[in-house]
Design a protein around this motif. Structure first.
Motif, short mmCIF file in Angstrom:
data_model
loop_
_atom_site.label_atom_id
_atom_site.label_comp_id
_atom_site.label_asym_id
_atom_site.label_seq_id
_atom_site.Cartn_x
_atom_site.Cartn_y
_atom_site.Cartn_z
N ALA A 39 36.89 52.05 57.60
CA ALA A 39 38.13 52.14 56.84
C ALA A 39 37.83 51.95 55.34
O ALA A 39 36.84 51.33 54.97
CB ALA A 39 39.11 51.07 57.31
N PRO A 40 38.68 52.51 54.47
CA PRO A 40 38.48 52.27 53.03
C PRO A 40 38.52 50.77 52.73
O PRO A 40 39.41 50.06 53.18
CB PRO A 40 39.66 52.99 52.38
CG PRO A 40 40.09 53.99 53.38
CD PRO A 40 39.78 53.40 54.72
N GLY A 41 37.52 50.31 52.02
CA GLY A 41 37.38 48.89 51.72
C GLY A 41 36.58 48.15 52.78
O GLY A 41 36.33 46.96 52.65
N PRO B 252 35.47 50.38 44.89
CA PRO B 252 34.72 50.12 43.66
C PRO B 252 35.10 48.75 43.11
O PRO B 252 36.25 48.32 43.24
CB PRO B 252 35.14 51.25 42.73
CG PRO B 252 36.37 51.82 43.31
CD PRO B 252 36.37 51.50 44.77
N PRO B 253 34.14 48.06 42.49
CA PRO B 253 34.44 46.72 41.96
C PRO B 253 35.45 46.81 40.81
O PRO B 253 35.45 47.75 40.04
CB PRO B 253 33.09 46.20 41.48
CG PRO B 253 32.24 47.40 41.32
CD PRO B 253 32.76 48.45 42.26
N LYS B 254 36.31 45.80 40.74
CA LYS B 254 37.29 45.73 39.66
C LYS B 254 36.61 45.22 38.39
O LYS B 254 35.65 44.45 38.45
CB LYS B 254 38.44 44.81 40.03
CG LYS B 254 39.27 45.33 41.17
CD LYS B 254 40.41 44.38 41.48
CE LYS B 254 41.24 44.89 42.63
NZ LYS B 254 42.32 43.97 42.95
N LYS B 255 37.14 45.66 37.27
CA LYS B 255 36.61 45.19 36.01
C LYS B 255 37.04 43.74 35.82
O LYS B 255 38.22 43.42 35.90
CB LYS B 255 37.17 46.05 34.88
CG LYS B 255 36.22 46.36 33.79
CD LYS B 255 36.84 47.29 32.80
CE LYS B 255 35.78 47.77 31.84
NZ LYS B 255 36.35 48.62 30.81
N GLN B 256 36.09 42.87 35.58
CA GLN B 256 36.42 41.46 35.41
C GLN B 256 36.78 41.19 33.97
O GLN B 256 36.13 41.67 33.04
CB GLN B 256 35.26 40.58 35.83
CG GLN B 256 34.98 40.62 37.31
CD GLN B 256 33.88 39.66 37.69
OE1 GLN B 256 33.25 39.07 36.84
NE2 GLN B 256 33.65 39.51 38.98
N GLN B 257 37.82 40.40 33.80
CA GLN B 257 38.21 40.01 32.45
C GLN B 257 37.38 38.82 32.05
O GLN B 257 37.08 37.94 32.84
CB GLN B 257 39.69 39.65 32.41
CG GLN B 257 40.60 40.83 32.73
CD GLN B 257 42.06 40.40 32.73
OE1 GLN B 257 42.35 39.22 32.76
NE2 GLN B 257 42.94 41.37 32.71
#
Length: 83
Positions: free
Chosen positions: A56-58, A65-70
């Motif tokens: 399944a997706p994820g 795809p990894p999220k951009k970290q703040q």
């Protein structure tokens, strides 16, 4: 793949199913073959569910795809040093 390898691949699952079936038979009073069938069916169903979740997706085979970290604010870093 030769026959010997094809027979050895499912052997651990069959051994686990037989041991669990024996335990259910011994302590639960259910027929060994019925308990063995239930355990073997549970192993097969678990394999199908795990395969569906992994694809399944994820999932494991299709990660998101990894999220951009703040970057953390300076105050948060300074506050963590005072703890």
């Amino acid at each position: 793949m030769n026959l010997k390898k094809r027979l050895l691949i499912p052997l651990p699952a069959l051994i686990v199913a037989a041991l669990a079936g024996w335990a259910i038979h011994h302590w639960g009073g259910l027929s060994f073959w019925v308990a063995f069938g239930i355990v073997l069916g549970a192993i097969v169903i678990n394999g199908f569910i795990a395969e569906a979740e992994d694809n399944a997706p994820g999932g494991f085979n299709k990660p998101l795809p990894p999220k951009k970290q703040q970057s953390s604010p300076k105050n948060a870093v300074e506050d963590s040093r005072n703890i």
